[in-house]
Design a protein around this motif. Structure first.
Motif, PDB file in Angstrom:
ATOM      1  N   THR A   1      14.360  25.254 -14.943  1.00 43.67           N
ATOM      2  CA  THR A   1      13.079  25.098 -14.264  1.00 43.67           C
ATOM      3  C   THR A   1      13.204  25.178 -12.745  1.00 43.67           C
ATOM      4  OG1 THR A   1      13.337  22.687 -14.293  1.00 43.67           O
ATOM      5  CG2 THR A   1      12.133  23.682 -16.131  1.00 43.67           C
ATOM      6  N   SER A   2      14.416  25.205 -12.242  1.00 41.78           N
ATOM      7  CA  SER A   2      14.621  25.271 -10.794  1.00 41.78           C
ATOM      8  C   SER A   2      14.564  26.720 -10.312  1.00 41.78           C
ATOM      9  CB  SER A   2      15.976  24.674 -10.416  1.00 41.78           C
ATOM     10  OG  SER A   2      16.266  24.931  -9.046  1.00 41.78           O
ATOM     11  N   PRO A   3      13.716  27.038  -9.341  1.00 41.34           N
ATOM     12  CA  PRO A   3      13.634  28.409  -8.812  1.00 41.34           C
ATOM     13  C   PRO A   3      14.934  28.872  -8.168  1.00 41.34           C
ATOM     14  CG  PRO A   3      11.808  27.049  -8.019  1.00 41.34           C
ATOM     15  CD  PRO A   3      12.768  26.137  -8.667  1.00 41.34           C
ATOM     16  N   ASP A   4      15.820  27.941  -7.864  1.00 42.72           N
ATOM     17  CA  ASP A   4      17.080  28.287  -7.194  1.00 42.72           C
ATOM     18  C   ASP A   4      18.200  28.630  -8.171  1.00 42.72           C
ATOM     19  OD1 ASP A   4      15.867  27.737  -4.720  1.00 42.72           O
ATOM     20  OD2 ASP A   4      16.358  25.595  -4.888  1.00 42.72           O
ATOM     21  N   TYR A   5      17.941  28.506  -9.471  1.00 42.46           N
ATOM     22  CA  TYR A   5      19.013  28.751 -10.446  1.00 42.46           C
ATOM     23  C   TYR A   5      19.492  30.201 -10.384  1.00 42.46           C
ATOM     24  CZ  TYR A   5      21.627  28.588 -14.823  1.00 42.46           C
ATOM     25  OH  TYR A   5      22.626  28.644 -15.755  1.00 42.46           O
ATOM     26  N   PHE A   6      18.533  31.135 -10.304  1.00 42.57           N
ATOM     27  CA  PHE A   6      18.863  32.557 -10.184  1.00 42.57           C
ATOM     28  C   PHE A   6      18.624  32.990  -8.743  1.00 42.57           C
ATOM     29  CE2 PHE A   6      17.230  32.071 -14.585  1.00 42.57           C
ATOM     30  CZ  PHE A   6      18.378  32.432 -15.285  1.00 42.57           C
ATOM     31  N   ASP A   7      19.609  33.624  -8.132  1.00 42.95           N
ATOM     32  CA  ASP A   7      19.433  34.027  -6.735  1.00 42.95           C
ATOM     33  C   ASP A   7      18.446  35.181  -6.573  1.00 42.95           C
ATOM     34  OD1 ASP A   7      20.899  36.165  -7.711  1.00 42.95           O
ATOM     35  OD2 ASP A   7      22.715  35.715  -6.560  1.00 42.95           O
ATOM     36  N   PHE A   8      18.116  35.864  -7.660  1.00 49.77           N
ATOM     37  CA  PHE A   8      17.184  36.991  -7.589  1.00 49.77           C
ATOM     38  C   PHE A   8      15.733  36.579  -7.812  1.00 49.77           C
ATOM     39  CE2 PHE A   8      18.446  36.665 -12.057  1.00 49.77           C
ATOM     40  CZ  PHE A   8      17.216  36.653 -12.684  1.00 49.77           C
ATOM     41  N   TYR A   9      15.528  35.353  -8.282  1.00 49.28           N
ATOM     42  CA  TYR A   9      14.179  34.950  -8.695  1.00 49.28           C
ATOM     43  C   TYR A   9      13.234  34.850  -7.505  1.00 49.28           C
ATOM     44  CZ  TYR A   9      10.273  32.155 -10.327  1.00 49.28           C
ATOM     45  OH  TYR A   9       9.007  31.706 -10.598  1.00 49.28           O
ATOM     46  N   GLN A  10      12.020  35.370  -7.706  1.00 51.97           N
ATOM     47  CA  GLN A  10      10.942  35.234  -6.730  1.00 51.97           C
ATOM     48  C   GLN A  10       9.742  34.611  -7.445  1.00 51.97           C
ATOM     49  OE1 GLN A  10      10.144  39.099  -5.109  1.00 51.97           O
ATOM     50  NE2 GLN A  10      12.207  39.345  -4.290  1.00 51.97           N
ATOM     51  N   PRO A  11       9.093  33.638  -6.835  1.00 48.57           N
ATOM     52  CA  PRO A  11       7.977  32.947  -7.514  1.00 48.57           C
ATOM     53  C   PRO A  11       6.904  33.920  -8.008  1.00 48.57           C
ATOM     54  CG  PRO A  11       8.585  31.778  -5.508  1.00 48.57           C
ATOM     55  CD  PRO A  11       9.364  33.069  -5.508  1.00 48.57           C
ATOM     56  N   GLY A  12       6.550  33.782  -9.277  1.00 51.05           N
ATOM     57  CA  GLY A  12       5.481  34.598  -9.840  1.00 51.05           C
ATOM     58  C   GLY A  12       5.864  36.010 -10.175  1.00 51.05           C
ATOM     59  N   MET A  13       7.150  36.368 -10.138  1.00 52.62           N
ATOM     60  CA  MET A  13       7.530  37.734 -10.484  1.00 52.62           C
ATOM     61  C   MET A  13       7.151  38.022 -11.931  1.00 52.62           C
ATOM     62  SD  MET A  13      11.712  37.171 -10.613  1.00 52.62           S
ATOM     63  CE  MET A  13      12.068  38.903 -10.416  1.00 52.62           C
ATOM     64  N   THR A  14       6.962  39.288 -12.247  1.00 47.94           N
ATOM     65  CA  THR A  14       6.559  39.649 -13.600  1.00 47.94           C
ATOM     66  C   THR A  14       7.745  39.542 -14.557  1.00 47.94           C
ATOM     67  OG1 THR A  14       7.063  42.002 -13.319  1.00 47.94           O
ATOM     68  CG2 THR A  14       4.844  41.260 -12.687  1.00 47.94           C
ATOM     69  N   PHE A  15       7.422  39.476 -15.844  1.00 46.64           N
ATOM     70  CA  PHE A  15       8.454  39.442 -16.871  1.00 46.64           C
ATOM     71  C   PHE A  15       9.362  40.658 -16.759  1.00 46.64           C
ATOM     72  CE2 PHE A  15       9.601  41.138 -21.087  1.00 46.64           C
ATOM     73  CZ  PHE A  15      10.464  40.158 -21.513  1.00 46.64           C
ATOM     74  N   GLU A  16       8.764  41.838 -16.541  1.00 50.55           N
ATOM     75  CA  GLU A  16       9.552  43.067 -16.446  1.00 50.55           C
ATOM     76  C   GLU A  16      10.518  43.016 -15.280  1.00 50.55           C
ATOM     77  OE1 GLU A  16       6.026  43.950 -18.905  1.00 50.55           O
ATOM     78  OE2 GLU A  16       6.360  42.884 -17.019  1.00 50.55           O
ATOM     79  N   GLU A  17      10.038  42.535 -14.134  1.00 50.22           N
ATOM     80  CA  GLU A  17      10.919  42.389 -12.970  1.00 50.22           C
ATOM     81  C   GLU A  17      12.044  41.404 -13.265  1.00 50.22           C
ATOM     82  OE1 GLU A  17       8.795  42.679  -8.788  1.00 50.22           O
ATOM     83  OE2 GLU A  17       7.681  41.347 -10.119  1.00 50.22           O
ATOM     84  N   PHE A  18      11.703  40.311 -13.937  1.00 50.98           N
ATOM     85  CA  PHE A  18      12.699  39.275 -14.196  1.00 50.98           C
ATOM     86  C   PHE A  18      13.823  39.798 -15.083  1.00 50.98           C
ATOM     87  CE2 PHE A  18      14.618  35.861 -16.573  1.00 50.98           C
ATOM     88  CZ  PHE A  18      14.877  34.907 -15.587  1.00 50.98           C
TER      89      PHE A  18
END
Length: 407
Positions: A129-146
């Motif tokens: 649940t932490s946004p910092d777990y993945f260094d690529f994660y951006q808030p609200g990114m789409t499933f496809e991007e993720f």
């Protein structure tokens, strides 16, 4: 390469086991993309069992969509426990991701696990649940991007495999995913592989040639576990070809919303409070209902399909209408450059899976609340750059003189 199916000398089970064994042997890291549905359940069973025989470790990726059946969550937990000895990392992702809400023109996108929202349910304690777990994660990114970014992150600049449980029989687009000769494959004799965007990971489709009957035959013969939600769907009269387990509010997925009302009324009440249009979707999005223009679309006899499309646009909330005008303008301009200054009102096959241009196809997109305009060959919006893109296309519409009358 011609797009035909060629029979193999093996049965589908033997062929899949051979593909998975090859994958475990040739990739130092293997991750199974798991949704809790029948396809990915078979794939996880087969991969974990073969990994156990080889004393190998695998990883699993599960995207938790917040609004999911209790049966699915329990099944995912049971599968994780059953193969704990071979699962090195179980990435249970409960991060805010953006997807389509095909139930509303006022909220055409929604975000699971949206910060500050009253969630349908709480994520399990072990979920990411932490946004910092993945260094690529951006808030609200789409499933496809993720998932694209995840595959590159998982590879970490080394060869890695991400197994995906899609079958060519499910749809024409999924058939093309396998049969498309333009995609880079691991080898010519591995048509069920394709390189991931980062260039280090590979997407593998080891059960691509299974049919629905093969899946259920395998479950029956082996006694391996599957999501009990399928039993409830069967009892509720849902045909096997329409049984889907995924995020619930997309153009295809919304047809199963009524099941929440039947199976989990408490969760359904939370979903109606959480997502705009959920209640009307539960009433009107069934298989045989044409309210959303899913299989059949109608128009007033006095209007052409082009006139009807413009009428639909004028009836929408302003922001949603402008979004569609931008997409349609780009679509029409592309065909102008291809020598088609005016797309026809209708064409044979224009509301099928293949993109055959017509105003009737555009009407289907609008009636279907296909906000990302996938049926017009667009990809999902990228929230980070969407505002800049939208403003630029509005200016282009004036330059092209396409759908600019309302500006």
């Amino acid at each position: 390469m011609s797009l035909y199916k060629y029979p193999l000398v093996q049965n589908v089970l033997e062929a899949s086991q051979e593909r998975i064994e090859w994958s475990l042997e040739n990739f130092p890291r293997v991750c199974v993309s798991f949704s809790g549905g029948k396809d990915s359940t078979v794939m996880l069973h087969l991969t974990a069992q073969l990994a156990r025989k080889r004393n190998k470790k695998i990883s699993v990726l599960f995207i938790d969509w917040e609004a999911q059946f209790s049966c699915t969550i329990e099944h995912v937990m049971n599968m994780r426990e059953a193969y704990r000895d071979v699962i090195d990392n179980f990435y249970w992702v409960a991060l805010p991701l953006t997807t389509q809400n095909a139930l509303s023109q006022y909220q055409p996108e929604w975000q699971c696990w949206e910060p500050g929202a009253k969630w349908v349910r709480q994520p399990p304690a072990e979920a990411i649940t932490s946004p910092d777990y993945f260094d690529f994660y951006q808030p609200g990114m789409t499933f496809e991007e993720f998932v694209r970014s995840f595959s590159d992150w998982f590879a970490s600049n080394r060869p890695a495999a991400v197994m995906i449980g899609i079958r060519a029989d499910e749809s024409y687009n999924r058939f093309l995913t396998i049969a498309n000769a333009r995609k880079q494959r691991f080898a010519d004799d591995k048509p069920w592989t394709t390189v991931a965007p980062g260039g280090h990971a590979w997407y593998l489709y080891p059960i691509y040639d299974w049919k629905t009957a093969d899946l259920w035959t395998w479950f029956a013969k082996t006694g391996n576990s599957y999501n009990p939600l399928y039993d409830l769907m069967f009892q509720a009269g849902v045909p096997p070809r329409y049984m889907r387990i995924c995020e619930p509010f997309g153009p295809e997925q919304r047809q199963g919303l009524w099941l929440y009302h039947v199976i989990e009324p408490d969760r359904w009440a939370a979903m109606c409070e959480r997502v705009s249009g959920a209640r009307s979707g539960g009433i009107y999005a069934g298989q045989d209902n044409h309210f959303y223009g899913h299989r059949k679309i109608l128009k007033p006899e006095s209007l052409s399909w082009k006139e009807y499309a413009l009428l639909l646009l004028d009836s929408m909330p302003q922001n949603t209408a402008e979004h569609y005008r931008n997409k349609i303008a780009v679509y029409l301009h592309w065909y102008i450059n291809k020598g088609m200054p005016d797309i026809p009102d209708t064409q044979d096959g224009d509301i099928g899976s293949k993109d055959i241009p017509s105003w009737r196809r555009i009407c289907k997109v609008l009636l279907n609340n296909d906000y990302w305009c996938r049926a017009l060959s667009f990809s999902p919006n990228k929230p980070k750059h969407y505002k800049r893109y939208s403003d630029r296309i509005k200016l282009k519409r004036k330059e092209w003189n396409i759908l600019c009358s309302s500006d």
